[in-house]
Write a protein that holds these residues in place. Sequence first.
Motif, PDB file in Angstrom:
ATOM      1  N   ALA A 271      -7.440  -3.801   1.108  1.00 60.57           N
ATOM      2  CA  ALA A 271      -6.809  -2.485   0.967  1.00 60.57           C
ATOM      3  C   ALA A 271      -5.881  -2.554  -0.238  1.00 60.57           C
ATOM      4  O   ALA A 271      -5.005  -3.429  -0.304  1.00 60.57           O
ATOM      5  N   GLU A 272      -6.066  -1.628  -1.181  1.00 65.57           N
ATOM      6  CA  GLU A 272      -5.275  -1.605  -2.409  1.00 65.57           C
ATOM      7  C   GLU A 272      -4.721  -0.201  -2.617  1.00 65.57           C
ATOM      8  O   GLU A 272      -5.481   0.777  -2.582  1.00 65.57           O
ATOM      9  N   LEU A 273      -3.423  -0.126  -2.811  1.00 67.82           N
ATOM     10  CA  LEU A 273      -2.741   1.145  -3.056  1.00 67.82           C
ATOM     11  C   LEU A 273      -2.403   1.248  -4.544  1.00 67.82           C
ATOM     12  O   LEU A 273      -1.673   0.411  -5.080  1.00 67.82           O
ATOM     13  N   TYR A 274      -2.955   2.286  -5.212  1.00 74.02           N
ATOM     14  CA  TYR A 274      -2.724   2.511  -6.636  1.00 74.02           C
ATOM     15  C   TYR A 274      -1.854   3.757  -6.820  1.00 74.02           C
ATOM     16  O   TYR A 274      -1.928   4.695  -6.016  1.00 74.02           O
ATOM     17  N   PHE A 291       0.388   6.428 -18.307  1.00 74.53           N
ATOM     18  CA  PHE A 291      -0.887   7.135 -18.166  1.00 74.53           C
ATOM     19  C   PHE A 291      -2.012   6.210 -17.668  1.00 74.53           C
ATOM     20  O   PHE A 291      -3.164   6.315 -18.086  1.00 74.53           O
ATOM     21  N   THR A 292      -1.652   5.314 -16.779  1.00 74.51           N
ATOM     22  CA  THR A 292      -2.639   4.418 -16.174  1.00 74.51           C
ATOM     23  C   THR A 292      -2.361   4.296 -14.669  1.00 74.51           C
ATOM     24  O   THR A 292      -1.280   4.646 -14.184  1.00 74.51           O
ATOM     25  N   TRP A 293      -3.356   3.777 -13.956  1.00 80.74           N
ATOM     26  CA  TRP A 293      -3.210   3.488 -12.532  1.00 80.74           C
ATOM     27  C   TRP A 293      -2.737   2.054 -12.367  1.00 80.74           C
ATOM     28  O   TRP A 293      -3.329   1.128 -12.935  1.00 80.74           O
ATOM     29  N   GLY A 294      -1.697   1.880 -11.583  1.00 81.65           N
ATOM     30  CA  GLY A 294      -1.158   0.547 -11.322  1.00 81.65           C
ATOM     31  C   GLY A 294      -1.212   0.215  -9.838  1.00 81.65           C
ATOM     32  O   GLY A 294      -1.002   1.084  -8.981  1.00 81.65           O
ATOM     33  N   CYS A 295      -1.501  -1.034  -9.539  1.00 76.83           N
ATOM     34  CA  CYS A 295      -1.601  -1.470  -8.149  1.00 76.83           C
ATOM     35  C   CYS A 295      -0.201  -1.722  -7.593  1.00 76.83           C
ATOM     36  O   CYS A 295       0.561  -2.536  -8.127  1.00 76.83           O
ATOM     37  N   ARG A 296       0.129  -1.028  -6.518  1.00 74.56           N
ATOM     38  CA  ARG A 296       1.442  -1.168  -5.890  1.00 74.56           C
ATOM     39  C   ARG A 296       1.417  -2.139  -4.712  1.00 74.56           C
ATOM     40  O   ARG A 296       2.379  -2.862  -4.469  1.00 74.56           O
ATOM     41  N   ASN A 297       0.337  -2.146  -3.956  1.00 76.08           N
ATOM     42  CA  ASN A 297       0.226  -3.035  -2.802  1.00 76.08           C
ATOM     43  C   ASN A 297      -1.234  -3.460  -2.664  1.00 76.08           C
ATOM     44  O   ASN A 297      -2.152  -2.650  -2.814  1.00 76.08           O
ATOM     45  N   SER A 298      -1.435  -4.742  -2.375  1.00 76.73           N
ATOM     46  CA  SER A 298      -2.789  -5.282  -2.262  1.00 76.73           C
ATOM     47  C   SER A 298      -2.855  -6.222  -1.062  1.00 76.73           C
ATOM     48  O   SER A 298      -1.985  -7.079  -0.892  1.00 76.73           O
ATOM     49  N   GLU A 299      -3.893  -6.037  -0.246  1.00 78.72           N
ATOM     50  CA  GLU A 299      -4.140  -6.886   0.917  1.00 78.72           C
ATOM     51  C   GLU A 299      -5.617  -7.269   0.927  1.00 78.72           C
ATOM     52  O   GLU A 299      -6.481  -6.382   0.954  1.00 78.72           O
ATOM     53  N   LYS A 300      -5.880  -8.565   0.920  1.00 83.99           N
ATOM     54  CA  LYS A 300      -7.253  -9.058   0.957  1.00 83.99           C
ATOM     55  C   LYS A 300      -7.288 -10.275   1.871  1.00 83.99           C
ATOM     56  O   LYS A 300      -6.510 -11.220   1.676  1.00 83.99           O
ATOM     57  N   TYR A 301      -8.186 -10.245   2.852  1.00 83.38           N
ATOM     58  CA  TYR A 301      -8.295 -11.337   3.813  1.00 83.38           C
ATOM     59  C   TYR A 301      -9.765 -11.712   3.987  1.00 83.38           C
ATOM     60  O   TYR A 301     -10.652 -10.845   3.963  1.00 83.38           O
TER      61      TYR A 301
END
Length: 433
Positions: A271-274, A291-301
């Motif tokens: 789950a990635e929040l941009y 003017f870009t999308w940045g990843c705020r939170n990332s969860e990978k299992y």
Amino acid sequence: MATRFPSHQLSSGLYVSGRPEQPAKERPPTMSSRAVPYTGGDVKKSGELGKMFDIPGVGSGSGSNSGSGPVPGHPPVLKPTRLSNSSQQTSGSVRSGPNSGPVKKTSGSGPMAVLQPTGLITSGPLGSSAGRRPGQPDPTGQSGKVVYGPAVTSLTEERRFGFKVSKVAMWAFLVMVLMGLVVGVFLMVAVKKALILVMVVAVFVPVVIIFLWNLAWRKRGLLRFLREYPSSELREPIDGQYVKVTGVVTCGSIPLESPFQKVPRCVYVSAELYEYRGWGGKLANPQHHFFTWGCRNSEKYVADFYISDAATGLRALVKAGYGARVVPFVKSETVVDVTKNNKDLSPNFLSWLSDRSLSSDDRVMRLKEGYIKEGSTVSVMGVVRRNENVVMIVPPREPTSTGCRWASCLLPTYVEGLILTCQENQNVDVIAV
């Protein structure tokens, strides 16, 4: 005259044969059988068996004795009868001794088994922490964030792939470019002809174009290399051989659950929040540009799972848990898209943000989620390990290189770790295994 047979005189004066009767010795207490009422499978009515597992019996409580009377609605319990000497010797009854008594709990052998009303002994009721194995998901609430143990690998780092070019070679190339430019400018000033500088630039421009081409197309070239790599059957490779296996996956001892949609029985979840940053917007991370999308939170299992070879049906254990190096290439789908015109957030999304201590102020956000469900067809690239009848696929120690792809003008690209790819659309229901 003495007689051969002994005799003795009774209190009435009569002489009888035989020795006088000895006083009976006190016999040791014995455990005798008794009739047990029918319980209908209810452990609370089973008496001593329920006490072994700390299950209160019917009518037990303060000031009452569970064995003080018969169970209502059942035939009365027969009182224990005293057994004869012959029955004590041959019936096999257990005699009481210093080791008899109620079963004591041990603190070092793990959680006590729980006896269900059906009579089955399990490791604990569903959802209880006492019967949870190490690494199993431990939900903090009904809709809270699931916290996994050390048996599940958390992929917090970015994908480990890049060019297979040493830093020494790159610095040497940059020095040569600078020296060529300096020499070209010097000769142009000395000879007063720009032809020499044009020739120097013409030599280095293709090199710069190839370098920029590799930066833009290295990921697509890597995915193409992974797709074209031939798959092997599990019965063919020997121990220590690097292979690619394609087949259907099944969960191991620890199934995963997708963070937002709560999809059960997965082998990989993310789950990635941009957030989109306009002119003067807030930063999602320190490297977030305008003017870009940045990843705020990332969860990978990812956890250990099984893969069944599509050709032979043989199954292998993929060691992806316990902190293994894994590089997943799984396409994520957008599940929540928050724009300026759509500011009313759903309760599920607000709860998801709250569980992760993320603010829900006026921001343009996009939540992407990816997962591999049980029954999906995936490809795994790693090293085969054989231990008797067990076949495992483990991460390689050395990085995997794609080699130089001259047809695509791509430099060698390396990948560090176990490669996991899935090309299926996860929105389509897969076959449950």
